[in-house]
Design a protein around this motif. Structure first.
Motif, short mmCIF file in Angstrom:
data_model
loop_
_atom_site.label_atom_id
_atom_site.label_comp_id
_atom_site.label_asym_id
_atom_site.label_seq_id
_atom_site.Cartn_x
_atom_site.Cartn_y
_atom_site.Cartn_z
N HIS A 59 0.73 -1.14 0.02
CA HIS A 59 0.04 -0.06 0.01
C HIS A 59 1.12 1.30 -0.10
CE1 HIS A 59 -3.61 2.39 0.56
NE2 HIS A 59 -2.85 3.26 1.52
N THR A 60 2.07 1.23 0.66
CA THR A 60 2.87 2.37 0.51
C THR A 60 4.38 1.68 1.22
OG1 THR A 60 3.45 4.69 1.27
CG2 THR A 60 2.43 3.29 2.82
N ALA A 61 5.29 2.42 0.83
CA ALA A 61 6.54 1.78 1.37
C ALA A 61 7.75 2.82 1.34
CB ALA A 61 6.97 0.75 0.22
N THR A 62 8.86 2.50 2.36
CA THR A 62 9.84 3.38 2.15
C THR A 62 11.32 2.49 2.08
OG1 THR A 62 10.88 5.20 3.58
CG2 THR A 62 9.68 3.67 4.85
N VAL A 76 10.67 -1.08 4.66
CA VAL A 76 9.85 -0.87 5.50
C VAL A 76 8.34 -0.80 4.70
CG1 VAL A 76 8.48 -0.05 7.32
CG2 VAL A 76 11.05 -0.40 7.44
N MET A 78 3.92 -0.86 4.01
CA MET A 78 2.59 -1.25 4.72
C MET A 78 1.93 -1.98 3.66
SD MET A 78 1.72 0.13 7.74
CE MET A 78 2.70 1.44 7.64
N ARG A 86 -4.63 -3.96 7.11
CA ARG A 86 -3.17 -3.51 6.63
C ARG A 86 -2.31 -3.87 7.82
NH1 ARG A 86 -4.66 2.13 5.13
NH2 ARG A 86 -5.75 2.03 3.13
N MET A 88 2.35 -3.50 9.14
CA MET A 88 3.65 -3.13 8.75
C MET A 88 4.35 -4.57 8.21
SD MET A 88 6.44 -0.82 10.56
CE MET A 88 5.68 0.59 10.17
N ILE A 101 4.76 0.81 -4.79
CA ILE A 101 3.13 0.72 -4.34
C ILE A 101 2.40 0.18 -5.32
CG2 ILE A 101 0.96 2.40 -3.99
CD1 ILE A 101 2.91 4.33 -2.79
N LEU B 145 6.09 7.01 4.84
CA LEU B 145 5.14 6.25 4.19
C LEU B 145 4.00 7.04 3.81
CD1 LEU B 145 5.39 3.22 6.92
CD2 LEU B 145 5.97 3.06 4.42
N ARG B 149 2.67 7.62 -0.13
CA ARG B 149 1.47 7.60 -0.66
C ARG B 149 0.88 8.81 -1.44
NH1 ARG B 149 -1.40 3.02 -2.39
NH2 ARG B 149 -3.47 4.02 -2.72
N ILE B 244 1.53 3.94 12.78
CA ILE B 244 1.24 4.44 11.37
C ILE B 244 0.57 3.34 10.80
CG2 ILE B 244 3.66 3.55 10.75
CD1 ILE B 244 1.86 7.08 9.82
N LYS B 248 -5.78 5.12 8.68
CA LYS B 248 -6.93 4.59 7.67
C LYS B 248 -6.50 5.18 6.20
CE LYS B 248 -10.94 3.32 10.15
NZ LYS B 248 -10.49 3.63 11.52
N TYR B 250 -3.66 7.34 4.39
CA TYR B 250 -2.10 7.86 4.56
C TYR B 250 -2.20 9.31 3.81
CZ TYR B 250 -0.86 3.78 6.60
OH TYR B 250 -0.48 2.54 7.29
#
Ligand code: ZN
Lengths: 125, 383
Positions: A59-62, A76, A78, A86, A88, A101, B145, B149, B244, B248, B250
């Motif tokens: 869903h999102t990342a770093t 890391v 999500m 969801r 981590m 993503i 994060l 997004r 985080i 719900k 981001y």
């Protein structure tokens, strides 16, 4: 017989046996994470455990930057599982900067430093 | 819904201490010096304080420790810890306590020696239980994060984020109290060391020492003090998550709700606001909060903050002291949003003083976009 395990210990117990189990609410039917005694969506308390499909996407990342001598960069993420929850996690088997993503992943019960953890790898095919 | 608190309290004193590096000083010393400065500003003394509102980065009972340190026995205390938003949140509880007669002089205060004690600092914050194992760099990875997004959904760019830092530095360069005043360019930010993609070192707030304090009284006696009163026209909070991974959406924070209610209570809209002071722990914060508070549409924050629009001379004055990015950031920045907003309204801001400021927003953020608190402050013409 002692007291039954609480949801947190039940989840971690499953993970240590190689299973990712998720709770589903008997009232609103939604899956939830993290494990709880109450549904965060509707407040329902009849939650039942089900094995997760393991299917999901990023869903999102770093990429956390770290010096090479300390182990180098790592991901890391999500992740969103097909059940709608969801959490981590970390996507392995792919360079951290390539974790984008929307990447389809398979979640599995692995470990980090000997501690059971949900980890991911890019989905095959 | 809180609108009977509109304008019921006023800030009559502000103070700060230990900005930058305060070697050899404890956090409580910096807190106390800030408090003494704020009380002197208000023409009051420690013994006048009967309401104390404080939290610190150390100890399990900081508000009680602070009372002991100051040598006072307050009859009303609030030490609610919601991270950096706490100090904006105290405006609500202080106003309630004053209005209900639970105290007559409310002191909100904070201090930290985070920079000079670096390495020795023990924070009260544990890693969240379902995240710690993955070693996110806390708290930057949480904000990264969200930024990733936002970039994915709305095409926000690293250049947009860099322009937030550039604008903050431009304000700071005029502020003798700011810690970082050297020129900063978009290229400097983009070339800075990546920490947690897409955020670089220069997308992050400073780590400094420093403290701040605010004195509030009931509005009906606010004119009896040396400075022009700054009224609390509305304040509201919303807490959406702690970890985080439990956020719900981001790209949308609880500032949408806290801001909506604060504006409703104050009876004003974003268009009426002269200056905006936001908790800019990271460059993405400014983008998210300007959108969520209604200063631009969701998704348009990247363009809105770019090309000098929030810098001196731009379309909207944001973080006129230089913010947490360039002025001061001692562990928690929230109290400084209120102090700078109050000084802009009073007309004694330390850097660029804007003309005719009557309405200001102070917005606090706590945790990882977790706790949002918005306050609308106003000058004499607003009550
Ligand atoms: Zn439910």
């Amino acid at each position: 017989m002692g007291n039954p395990l609480g949801p947190d210990a039940t989840f971690r117990d499953g993970l240590s046996k190689g299973q990712i189990n998720l709770q589903q609410c008997g009232n609103c039917d939604q899956f939830i994470f993290f494990p709880r005694i109450n549904c965060p969506h509707c407040g329902g308390t009849s939650l039942t455990w089900h094995p997760a499909s393991g299917k999901g996407e990023v869903h999102t990342a770093t990429t956390v930057r770290r010096r090479a001598e300390k182990g180098g960069d790592y991901n890391v993420s999500m992740i969103e599982l097909a059940e709608g929850v969801r959490m981590m996690s970390r996507v392995d088997g792919i360079a951290p900067l390539d974790v984008k993503i929307g990447l389809a992943i398979t979640a599995f019960a692995g470990e980090i430093d000997g501690i059971p953890a949900v980890l991911c790898k890019p989905a095959e095919g | 819904m809180g609108d009977n608190l509109r304008g019921k309290s006023a800030i009559v004193g502000v103070g700060h201490a230990g900005f930058g590096e305060a070697h050899g000083q404890t956090a409580y010393e910096i807190m106390a010096q800030s408090s003494l400065t704020a009380l002197a500003d208000a023409g009051l003394k420690l013994s006048d304080v009967d309401g104390l509102f404080c939290t610190m980065m150390e100890d399990s009972m900081p508000v009680v420790m602070a009372a002991e340190y100051l040598g006072i026995t307050p009859r009303y205390i609030d030490g609610t810890m919601s991270g950096g938003s706490s100090f904006v949140n105290y405006l609500t509880s202080a106003t309630m306590a004053l209005e209900m007669g639970l105290c007559d002089v409310a002191l909100i205060c904070y201090g930290s020696n985070q920079r000079s004690a670096s390495g020795k600092l023990v924070t009260a914050s544990k890693l969240p239980p379902y995240e710690g194992l993955y070693s996110p760099r806390y708290p930057i990875s949480g904000y990264a994060l969200a930024a990733a997004r936002h970039m994915h959904e709305y095409g926000t760019t690293r250049e947009n984020l860099a322009d937030v830092a550039v604008a903050a530095r431009a304000w700071a360069s005029h502020n003798p109290e700011a810690f970082m005043r050297d020129p900063l360019t978009r290229e400097d930010v983009l070339a800075s060391r990546m920490v947690s993609d897409p955020l670089t070192k220069l997308d992050c707030c400073l780590v400094t020492d420093g403290g701040g304090a605010i004195v509030l009284v009931r509005a009906d006696r606010a004119k009896d003090f040396p400075n022009a009163p700054v009224y609390v026209l509305g304040s509201a909070a919303e807490s959406s998550h702690r970890q985080i991974s439990q956020m719900k959406d981001y790209t949308t924070t609880a500032a949408r709700e806290s801001g909506k209610r604060a504006f409703e209570i104050a009876g004003v809209t974003p268009k009426d606001i002269d200056v905006v002071e936001l908790y800019d722990a990271f460059t993405i914060n400014t983008v998210l909060f300007l959108e969520d508070l209604g200063f631009c549409q969701k998704g348009e924050g990247g363009a809105f903050v770019s090309d000098g629009n929030i810098a001196p001379g731009g379309g909207l004055a944001v973080n006129t002291n230089g913010g947490g990015l360039s002025c001061v950031h001692p562990g928690m920045y929230g109290i400084f949003t209120v102090i700078e907003a109050a000084r802009q309204i009073r007309g004694d801001a330390p850097g660029i003083q804007l003309d005719g400021v009557e309405l200001a927003v102070a917005h606090g953020n706590g945790g990882v976009l977790s706790s949002q608190v918005t306050a609308i402050l106003g000058g004499a013409s607003t009550v």
